[in-house]
Design a protein around this motif. Structure first.
Motif: not given
Length: 321
Positions: A126-138
């Motif tokens: 659940t937490l992983r799905s809510k965390t955007p990948p590093a390549s899309h963090a910005h």
């Protein structure tokens, strides 16, 4: 007769008095129940570590205890008399985990351990799905930043990177990564492949632009005014047909020459360093019609020193009677 007490903490977690004949040695004696790790336990620990990474430090003790097999052994020859199913739950009070701290201990049953494991795994995904990948963090922060080239060099330039690479990367991530800048620079070289461009010790395989380049793209090697490098380009800008159009790419490839001043709007992709170019992806590029001799572009240190001298002279003139 009395119950057998294990000699060590790692020995049997439960002992019982049972009459029976051992199929291995024929002895009629007491037997003991133990919880033992199996090949499936080892496999589960390995998969947990690979799949969950550092998070597996919390999960491995639970996985190890949950996947242990209950084995009945003969006390005389230590032979296996009976082996229960891996996930059998004969009693709700079966002990699986025991954490000790002095005289205190935490005991949890296997059933509760399985429930806890399932809850932790669900929380993890659940937490992983809510965390955007590093390549899309910005990805939502793509906007035009009103910062001058000199400001960029002061915070992320070559000398800053050499002195403190961590600080330079932090400045880059905070202010420039995946942000749009609109600058002017002098074309030093143009290439259709990274291998044909200026080397500058650049590791082509590690270039972020190489991963997004498409067929027909151009690499524009640009020196800024003032420059942060005496002999090599400051920026490597990817000009792709899908972003600029094939007509613009053809004009740049056909008409551009060293010394042409380019006005460009581009997204910062990767920070450079002592032996790497700063990498950007062009959103628009056009020739201004101006030309500058690449070899005559002043270094930014000389430009700053000249500005300081001018400011000092102005102050002296103001103070003079």
């Amino acid at each position: 007769m009395t119950d057998i007490v294990p000699a060590t903490a790692s020995a049997p977690v439960k002992s019982v008095h049972e009459e029976g004949k051992c199929p291995h040695c024929g002895a009629i004696d007491q037997c003991i129940l133990t919880k033992e790790a199996s090949l499936f336990t080892i496999f589960s620990i390995f998969v947990t570590f690979i799949f969950f990474g550092m998070f597996s430090v919390i999960l491995i003790p639970i996985v190890m205890e949950v996947t242990k097999t209950t084995v009945k052994r003969c006390l005389a020859c230590s032979g296996v008399i009976e082996q229960k199913e891996l996930f059998s739950l004969p009693s709700l009070s079966d002990q699986v985990l025991q954490f000790r701290c002095g005289s205190c201990a935490l005991v949890i049953s296997r059933k509760y351990a399985i429930v806890a494991l399932v809850i932790i795994v669900i929380m993890y995904f659940t937490l992983r799905s809510k965390t955007p990948p590093a390549s899309h963090a910005h990805s939502k922060d793509i906007d035009l930043v009103d910062l001058r080239w000199e400001t960029f060099v002061t915070e992320c330039g070559r000398k800053v990177f050499i002195d403190n690479g961590v600080r330079a990367r932090n400045h880059f991530l905070d202010k420039f990564s995946n942000r749009i800048v609109e600058w002017k620079g002098v074309l030093q070289e143009i290439a259709t492949h990274l291998a044909t461009g200026p080397s500058y010790g650049h590791e082509h395989g590690r270039s972020a632009l190489a991963n997004v380049a498409e067929e027909g793209s151009l690499y524009l090697f640009v020196k800024m005014v003032p420059t942060d490098s005496h002999d090599f380009p400051d920026l490597m800008i990817l000009a792709s047909p899908s972003m600029l159009g094939h007509e613009v790419i053809d004009i740049l490839k056909r008409d551009s020459q060293q010394g042409d001043v380019l006005s460009f709007k581009a997204v910062f992709v990767q920070l450079g360093g002592e032996f790497r170019f700063h990498e950007l992806k062009a959103l628009s590029v056009q020739r201004t019609g101006e030309r500058v001799a690449v070899n005559n572009i002043p270094m930014i240190e000389d430009s700053n020193a000249q500005k300081s001298n001018l400011r000092g002279g102005e102050r002296q003139n103001q103070l003079a009677p």
